[in-house]
Design a protein around this motif. Structure first.
Motif, mmCIF file in Angstrom:
data_model
loop_
_atom_site.group_PDB
_atom_site.id
_atom_site.type_symbol
_atom_site.label_atom_id
_atom_site.label_comp_id
_atom_site.label_asym_id
_atom_site.label_seq_id
_atom_site.Cartn_x
_atom_site.Cartn_y
_atom_site.Cartn_z
ATOM 1 N N ASN A 155 -7.909 56.808 -13.746
ATOM 2 C CA ASN A 155 -6.474 57.038 -13.906
ATOM 3 C C ASN A 155 -5.748 56.771 -12.597
ATOM 4 O OD1 ASN A 155 -6.029 58.092 -16.688
ATOM 5 N ND2 ASN A 155 -7.657 59.495 -16.013
ATOM 6 N N ILE A 156 -4.841 55.803 -12.665
ATOM 7 C CA ILE A 156 -4.118 55.365 -11.462
ATOM 8 C C ILE A 156 -2.636 55.686 -11.644
ATOM 9 C CG2 ILE A 156 -3.469 53.350 -10.078
ATOM 10 C CD1 ILE A 156 -6.058 52.004 -11.088
ATOM 11 N N LEU A 157 -2.045 56.316 -10.641
ATOM 12 C CA LEU A 157 -0.600 56.579 -10.727
ATOM 13 C C LEU A 157 0.130 55.607 -9.810
ATOM 14 C CD1 LEU A 157 1.247 59.904 -10.999
ATOM 15 C CD2 LEU A 157 1.957 58.356 -9.174
ATOM 16 N N THR A 158 1.236 55.063 -10.297
ATOM 17 C CA THR A 158 2.045 54.191 -9.442
ATOM 18 C C THR A 158 3.528 54.512 -9.574
ATOM 19 O OG1 THR A 158 2.372 51.925 -8.665
ATOM 20 C CG2 THR A 158 2.370 52.236 -11.048
ATOM 21 N N HIS A 159 4.269 54.115 -8.554
ATOM 22 C CA HIS A 159 5.701 54.375 -8.501
ATOM 23 C C HIS A 159 6.419 53.041 -8.322
ATOM 24 C CE1 HIS A 159 9.079 57.078 -7.869
ATOM 25 N NE2 HIS A 159 9.450 56.387 -6.816
ATOM 26 N N CYS A 160 7.574 52.925 -8.926
ATOM 27 C CA CYS A 160 8.372 51.694 -8.840
ATOM 28 C C CYS A 160 7.620 50.542 -9.515
ATOM 29 C CB CYS A 160 8.708 51.342 -7.396
ATOM 30 S SG CYS A 160 10.029 50.119 -7.241
ATOM 31 N N LYS A 251 10.030 52.546 -2.450
ATOM 32 C CA LYS A 251 11.066 53.071 -3.338
ATOM 33 C C LYS A 251 11.191 54.584 -3.228
ATOM 34 C CE LYS A 251 13.290 51.074 -5.263
ATOM 35 N NZ LYS A 251 14.594 50.698 -4.664
ATOM 36 N N ILE A 252 12.403 55.063 -3.249
ATOM 37 C CA ILE A 252 12.673 56.506 -3.116
ATOM 38 C C ILE A 252 11.793 57.300 -4.098
ATOM 39 C CG2 ILE A 252 14.626 56.492 -4.777
ATOM 40 C CD1 ILE A 252 14.902 58.308 -1.486
ATOM 41 N N GLY A 253 11.173 58.354 -3.564
ATOM 42 C CA GLY A 253 10.280 59.162 -4.399
ATOM 43 C C GLY A 253 8.814 58.942 -4.066
ATOM 44 N N THR A 254 8.525 57.869 -3.354
ATOM 45 C CA THR A 254 7.123 57.580 -2.987
ATOM 46 C C THR A 254 6.569 58.695 -2.101
ATOM 47 O OG1 THR A 254 7.570 55.207 -3.111
ATOM 48 C CG2 THR A 254 5.617 55.874 -1.879
ATOM 49 N N TYR A 255 7.383 59.144 -1.144
ATOM 50 C CA TYR A 255 6.939 60.192 -0.207
ATOM 51 C C TYR A 255 6.486 61.449 -0.953
ATOM 52 C CZ TYR A 255 7.697 63.930 3.282
ATOM 53 O OH TYR A 255 7.574 65.039 4.079
ATOM 54 N N LEU A 256 7.237 61.832 -1.968
ATOM 55 C CA LEU A 256 6.867 63.054 -2.717
ATOM 56 C C LEU A 256 5.513 62.866 -3.414
ATOM 57 C CD1 LEU A 256 10.310 64.089 -4.239
ATOM 58 C CD2 LEU A 256 9.104 65.112 -2.305
ATOM 59 N N LYS A 257 5.240 61.663 -3.873
ATOM 60 C CA LYS A 257 3.935 61.403 -4.507
ATOM 61 C C LYS A 257 2.825 61.489 -3.463
ATOM 62 C CE LYS A 257 5.804 61.619 -7.921
ATOM 63 N NZ LYS A 257 6.783 60.793 -8.567
ATOM 64 N N ALA A 258 3.123 61.008 -2.260
ATOM 65 C CA ALA A 258 2.116 61.054 -1.188
ATOM 66 C C ALA A 258 1.809 62.510 -0.815
ATOM 67 C CB ALA A 258 2.615 60.284 0.031
ATOM 68 N N LEU A 259 2.850 63.336 -0.769
ATOM 69 C CA LEU A 259 2.641 64.762 -0.447
ATOM 70 C C LEU A 259 1.772 65.423 -1.513
ATOM 71 C CD1 LEU A 259 6.173 65.967 0.728
ATOM 72 C CD2 LEU A 259 4.091 65.835 2.114
ATOM 73 N N ILE A 281 8.235 47.327 15.040
ATOM 74 C CA ILE A 281 8.703 48.713 15.097
ATOM 75 C C ILE A 281 7.535 49.673 14.880
ATOM 76 C CG2 ILE A 281 11.076 48.221 14.381
ATOM 77 C CD1 ILE A 281 10.339 49.180 11.578
ATOM 78 N N ASN A 282 7.712 50.900 15.354
ATOM 79 C CA ASN A 282 6.639 51.886 15.261
ATOM 80 C C ASN A 282 6.960 53.004 14.294
ATOM 81 O OD1 ASN A 282 4.447 51.201 17.156
ATOM 82 N ND2 ASN A 282 6.156 51.111 18.600
ATOM 83 N N ASN A 283 8.099 53.644 14.511
ATOM 84 C CA ASN A 283 8.419 54.859 13.776
ATOM 85 C C ASN A 283 9.251 54.544 12.542
ATOM 86 O OD1 ASN A 283 9.506 57.279 12.862
ATOM 87 N ND2 ASN A 283 9.509 58.183 14.911
ATOM 88 N N GLY A 284 8.630 54.697 11.380
ATOM 89 C CA GLY A 284 9.312 54.347 10.133
ATOM 90 C C GLY A 284 10.534 55.210 9.881
ATOM 91 N N LEU A 285 10.457 56.477 10.279
ATOM 92 C CA LEU A 285 11.560 57.403 9.968
ATOM 93 C C LEU A 285 12.833 57.039 10.709
ATOM 94 C CD1 LEU A 285 10.090 61.001 9.745
ATOM 95 C CD2 LEU A 285 11.151 59.626 7.955
ATOM 96 N N PRO A 331 4.933 58.901 5.952
ATOM 97 C CA PRO A 331 4.276 58.778 7.254
ATOM 98 C C PRO A 331 2.814 58.356 7.108
ATOM 99 C CG PRO A 331 5.238 60.976 6.945
ATOM 100 C CD PRO A 331 5.334 60.263 5.631
ATOM 101 N N ALA A 332 2.320 57.639 8.087
ATOM 102 C CA ALA A 332 0.961 57.080 8.046
ATOM 103 C C ALA A 332 -0.091 58.146 7.751
ATOM 104 C CB ALA A 332 0.659 56.394 9.374
ATOM 105 N N ARG A 333 0.132 59.377 8.237
ATOM 106 C CA ARG A 333 -0.898 60.418 8.068
ATOM 107 C C ARG A 333 -1.147 60.745 6.594
ATOM 108 N NH1 ARG A 333 1.954 65.112 7.043
ATOM 109 N NH2 ARG A 333 4.165 64.824 7.526
ATOM 110 N N LEU A 334 -0.226 60.393 5.713
ATOM 111 C CA LEU A 334 -0.412 60.682 4.282
ATOM 112 C C LEU A 334 -1.029 59.498 3.524
ATOM 113 C CD1 LEU A 334 2.967 62.517 3.509
ATOM 114 C CD2 LEU A 334 0.738 63.541 4.007
#
Ligand code: MRU
Length: 361
Positions: A155-160, A251-259, A281-285, A331-334
């Motif tokens: 089972n694979i979940l994807t966004h966008c 796409k907006i919402g990806t971060y919440l899936k990563a968390l 560039i280094n820092n995505g935020l 963020p990369a750590r996720l």
């Protein structure tokens, strides 16, 4: 895998694309004749998805060169085309990569028209092969889970949509999935609807249907629940720009899936062509420009009504304002691993440089 593409040359050497705003209800194509047509197609999301935006911009430059040659315009017309196309959308870095490639080709051209045509076609072909290779490298990750589950469904979940509709042919996240299906591995995809533009319900669900991939549409908020209940084995998403240290804009919402994936110890993979890397560039935020789109994309939903017409429906009080950020940064750590055309690596500068040493400073 269907041999259908999302952008193709016409017999009279113009360019044709699918009007993705009409999917899944109607399959309509649009011919791009001027570079302004290409610019509008990108801006209005007739075409969308980082690699396809880049390919369309490349052909946009070809169309500008053609107009310049046919109308005997001077070089300022082409310069204007470059700057208009560059301003068409801000987040996906493939746009700027493709335009830089076209600029380089034009700066070294003897025959402008032939060079522009060939350079745009090369960008398209490169995307096809790149995405195919992302599948080659991503397939073992799915296979490993299938083996661990004794051949049960993965089972694979994807966004966008990071499928073929966001690219040219294979797609980034769909390439490992299509290759797994071809190998007889059982796969099921949870498709986030991806409000507000619904790339999941309109596009991912459409192309998975066309390729006979078992899938289920879910609301954007369902992923966490599914993960808590062991119903997701892995998450794979695409990206519009990934930094040198492995931060991922998507796409907006990806971060919440990563968390949610992190909290549930579910692998979170990002599939990307190297054309989506922004090693400057280094820092995505702080360094990735996040597109803000029209608030009416949030206030209205577009769908097929009972009379068969595709129409917008207001879903809030007339006067309620809305905010509409198009992307967020994970963020990369996720990120468990990044899947590229050259292999799989850690989401870090070291990881990326192990596959792409040409970016060493
Ligand atoms: O706003 P869009 O539809 O252009 O955004 C697209 C995405 O976020 C995709 O997931 C991303 O571009 C990867 S496409 C292979």
């Amino acid at each position: 895998m269907s041999k259908f593409r999302t952008i193709w040359p016409t017999a009279d050497n113009y360019v044709e694309v699918i009007d993705q705003r009409k999917l899944p209800h109607e399959f309509v194509t649009e011919k791009l004749i001027t570079y302004k047509d290409a610019e509008v197609a990108i801006k209005e999301m007739t075409v969308r998805g980082a690699p396809l935006i880049g390919a369309t911009a490349a052909y946009g430059i070809y169309l500008a060169v053609r107009e310049m040659v046919e109308k005997e315009l001077d070089g300022s017309f082409l310069d204007q085309a470059f700057s208009d196309l560059r301003a068409s959308r801000p987040t996906a870095v493939n746009l700027f990569w493709a335009l830089d490639k076209m600029r380089e080709a034009m700066d070294n051209a003897d025959d402008f028209l032939k060079t522009a045509w060939e350079a745009a076609a090369a960008i398209v072909e490169e995307d096809v092969e790149t995405c195919r290779m992302i599948g080659v490298h991503g397939l073992p990750l799915i296979e490993e889970i299938a083996n661990r589950k004794n051949g049960e469904v993965v089972n694979i979940l994807t966004h966008c949509n990071a499928g073929m509709l966001g690219c040219v042919e294979w797609g980034t996240i769909t390439s490992p999935i299509y290759q797994a299906i071809q190998k007889g591995i059982k796969v099921h995809v949870w498709v986030d609807e991806t409000r507000p533009r619904n790339q999941g319900s309109n596009l991912t669900a459409y192309e998975l249907t066309r390729h006979n991939v078992p899938h289920t549409l879910i609301v954007d908020n369902a992923g966490g629940h599914l993960m808590q209940h062991g119903m997701v084995d892995m998450v794979i998403v695409g990206t519009d720009r990934t930094t040198r240290q492995g931060d991922v804009a998507n796409k907006i919402g990806t971060y919440l899936k990563a968390l949610a994936a992190f909290d549930n110890k579910i692998p979170f993979y990002v599939a990307l062509p190297s054309t989506t890397l922004d090693m400057t560039i280094n820092n995505g935020l702080t360094e990735i420009p996040i597109e803000e789109r029209n608030q009416d994309e949030v206030r209205y939903m577009i769908g097929k009504g009972p009379n068969g017409n595709i129409e917008p429906v207001l879903i809030c009080p007339e006067t309620t304002p809305a905010s509409n950020y198009g992307f967020d940064v994970t963020p990369a750590r996720l990120v468990t691993k990044i899947i590229t055309e050259r292999g799989v690596c850690d989401a870090s500068e070291e990881g990326l440089l192990s596959l792409f040493p040409e970016y060493k400073l």
